[in-house]
Design a protein around this motif. Structure first.
Motif, PDB file in Angstrom:
ATOM      1  N   UNK A 260       7.630   4.957   9.078  1.00  0.00           N
ATOM      2  CA  UNK A 260       7.375   6.231   9.759  1.00  0.00           C
ATOM      3  C   UNK A 260       8.661   6.993  10.032  1.00  0.00           C
ATOM      4  N   UNK A 261       9.734   6.259  10.282  1.00  0.00           N
ATOM      5  CA  UNK A 261      10.996   6.905  10.631  1.00  0.00           C
ATOM      6  C   UNK A 261      11.733   7.458   9.418  1.00  0.00           C
ATOM      7  N   UNK A 262      11.434   6.969   8.228  1.00  0.00           N
ATOM      8  CA  UNK A 262      12.171   7.369   7.023  1.00  0.00           C
ATOM      9  C   UNK A 262      11.667   8.701   6.484  1.00  0.00           C
ATOM     10  N   UNK A 263      12.574   9.465   5.894  1.00  0.00           N
ATOM     11  CA  UNK A 263      12.177  10.715   5.246  1.00  0.00           C
ATOM     12  C   UNK A 263      11.497  10.415   3.916  1.00  0.00           C
ATOM     13  N   UNK A 264      10.719  11.377   3.436  1.00  0.00           N
ATOM     14  CA  UNK A 264      10.061  11.202   2.151  1.00  0.00           C
ATOM     15  C   UNK A 264      11.080  10.974   1.037  1.00  0.00           C
ATOM     16  N   UNK A 265      12.142  11.736   1.043  1.00  0.00           N
ATOM     17  CA  UNK A 265      13.150  11.598  -0.014  1.00  0.00           C
ATOM     18  C   UNK A 265      13.803  10.221   0.020  1.00  0.00           C
TER      19      UNK A 265
ATOM     20  N   UNK B 103       4.045  -4.164 -15.208  1.00  0.00           N
ATOM     21  CA  UNK B 103       2.930  -3.699 -14.388  1.00  0.00           C
ATOM     22  C   UNK B 103       3.035  -4.339 -13.013  1.00  0.00           C
ATOM     23  N   UNK B 104       2.681  -3.594 -11.974  1.00  0.00           N
ATOM     24  CA  UNK B 104       2.620  -4.196 -10.646  1.00  0.00           C
ATOM     25  C   UNK B 104       1.444  -3.624  -9.875  1.00  0.00           C
ATOM     26  N   UNK B 105       0.828  -4.482  -9.056  1.00  0.00           N
ATOM     27  CA  UNK B 105      -0.298  -4.082  -8.217  1.00  0.00           C
ATOM     28  C   UNK B 105       0.229  -3.848  -6.816  1.00  0.00           C
ATOM     29  N   UNK B 106       0.240  -2.592  -6.423  1.00  0.00           N
ATOM     30  CA  UNK B 106       0.912  -2.166  -5.199  1.00  0.00           C
ATOM     31  C   UNK B 106      -0.077  -1.829  -4.096  1.00  0.00           C
ATOM     32  N   UNK B 107       0.073  -2.475  -2.939  1.00  0.00           N
ATOM     33  CA  UNK B 107      -0.654  -2.089  -1.733  1.00  0.00           C
ATOM     34  C   UNK B 107       0.187  -0.999  -1.068  1.00  0.00           C
ATOM     35  N   UNK B 108      -0.237   0.267  -1.209  1.00  0.00           N
ATOM     36  CA  UNK B 108       0.599   1.415  -0.867  1.00  0.00           C
ATOM     37  C   UNK B 108       0.206   2.019   0.473  1.00  0.00           C
ATOM     38  N   UNK B 109       1.114   1.892   1.420  1.00  0.00           N
ATOM     39  CA  UNK B 109       0.886   2.473   2.741  1.00  0.00           C
ATOM     40  C   UNK B 109       1.000   4.002   2.685  1.00  0.00           C
ATOM     41  N   UNK B 110       0.505   4.652   3.734  1.00  0.00           N
ATOM     42  CA  UNK B 110       0.709   6.092   3.876  1.00  0.00           C
ATOM     43  C   UNK B 110      -0.412   6.960   3.370  1.00  0.00           C
ATOM     44  N   UNK B 111      -1.567   6.364   3.053  1.00  0.00           N
ATOM     45  CA  UNK B 111      -2.751   7.121   2.649  1.00  0.00           C
ATOM     46  C   UNK B 111      -2.448   7.959   1.399  1.00  0.00           C
ATOM     47  N   UNK B 112      -3.053   9.120   1.283  1.00  0.00           N
ATOM     48  CA  UNK B 112      -2.891   9.946   0.080  1.00  0.00           C
ATOM     49  C   UNK B 112      -1.434  10.332  -0.120  1.00  0.00           C
TER      50      UNK B 112
END
Length: 338
Positions: free
Chosen positions: A82-87, A107-116
């Protein structure tokens, strides 16, 4: 395109001297004949469980418990994300993806936080790279529209019925953590009829029976589990019951190297080398429904070429065992990712 050397063919990785013929990104033939090349040709790795978002926090939180490190919503990794910038997040993830690709992961299967928004950030990080993410979003059910599925944190964390329904409707993957801290969330996770479970450190006989009966694949992350102090997954027993794939889990705690994960799993179990190499390649591809992870005609040509004459690999007597227990990023000569 022809690739020559010792080719580890099929699901058993039988060594064949000759060449792999590739046309339009697919393997069209394996030709057995004398060749001079000392290269070793095998499938590119499929890393079946990652959290590359926390590349922003490598080696943070030493000594913290699993919950303090990664539990949503306020574990250390979530606060740092949450504290990090998008860049900054994109730059950190891109460095990890480059490392994975250079180390033979296709290939990697990623559990990606941050919704859309989190999925969009990973898309930015992967732009221009050949490594292929299978993105399981986390957050609202809306993330299923832009991802390859949903990656749930665990049955004790929330009710995921809406997300599971969304993946069913879209024909996409649903994976969920289970049995990492204790065994209390394994049956509730299985109640979602998931496409695969992650961790299963604390799986007991009743869980194993159900996993086998329902045909649910498992992804194990042994290095991560020991780092967080939760134990060691019953990899051998799971492999007797179902498909098992390897993942490297959080970049915060471990480099996303399938070489390291294979060596670790091989040396801490009695599994033979082909079994471990399957876990690092075709098992993950099977879970994701992908036609790769195996060197045989008709498969996508996601290939890894190792220098069989490197100082590390020269003189090996069992090439498959050497790939699993000895090889490393420095032995990678080429990664073919069409």
């Amino acid at each position: 395109m022809d690739i020559e050397g010792t080719i580890l063919t099929g699901r058993d990785f039988d060594p064949v001297r000759g060449r792999v013929v590739v046309e339009d990104g697919r393997i069209t033939a394996i030709e057995e004949e004398r060749v001079e090349s000392t290269d070793v040709v095998l499938p590119a790795f499929v890393n079946a469980h990652t959290h590359v978002g926390d590349s922003i926090a490598k080696e943070a939180g030493a000594g913290l418990s699993l919950d303090d490190l990664v539990a949503p919503p306020d574990g250390l990794k979530h606060r740092l994300l949450r504290a990090a910038s998008d860049d900054d997040l994109v730059a950190a993830m891109r460095r990890s993806l480059q490392y994975m690709q250079r180390g033979g992961t296709g290939t990697f299967l990623e559990f990606r936080e941050g919704d859309v928004a989190g999925v969009r950030l990973l898309d930015r990080a992967a732009e221009g790279l050949d490594v292929d993410p299978v993105v399981l979003g986390r957050g609202s059910a809306d993330v299923v529209d832009v991802a390859d599925g949903y990656g749930a944190s665990g049955a004790r964390d929330a009710d995921f019925e809406r997300e599971r329904a969304a993946t069913r409707e879209a024909g996409k993957l649903f994976g969920i953590h289970a049995g990492e801290r204790d065994d209390e969330d394994i049956h509730p996770a299985l109640d979602y009829d998931p496409d695969f479970l992650v961790h299963l450190v604390h799986a007991g006989e009743d869980h194993l029976d159900r996993i086998e009966r329902e045909g649910v694949p498992a992804v194990v992350c042994p290095r991560s589990n020991l780092v967080t102090g939760v134990g060691f997954p019953p990899i051998e027993t799971l492999a007797e019951r179902t498909t098992v794939a390897l993942g490297t889990d959080n970049v915060m705690m471990n480099a996303p190297s399938m070489f390291r994960e294979m060596e670790f799993a091989a040396k801490l179990t009695d599994l033979d080398a082909p079994a471990v190499l399957r876990m690092a390649t075709v098992a993950g591809a099977d879970i994701a429904g992908l036609n790769r992870g195996c060197v045989e005609p008709g498969r996508e040509a996601h290939l890894l070429v190792l220098d069989g004459d490197s100082d590390n690999l020269a003189g090996v007597q069992d090439v498959v065992r050497a790939v699993v227990r000895r090889a490393g990023v420095s032995d990678v000569k080429r990664v073919v990712l069409p």
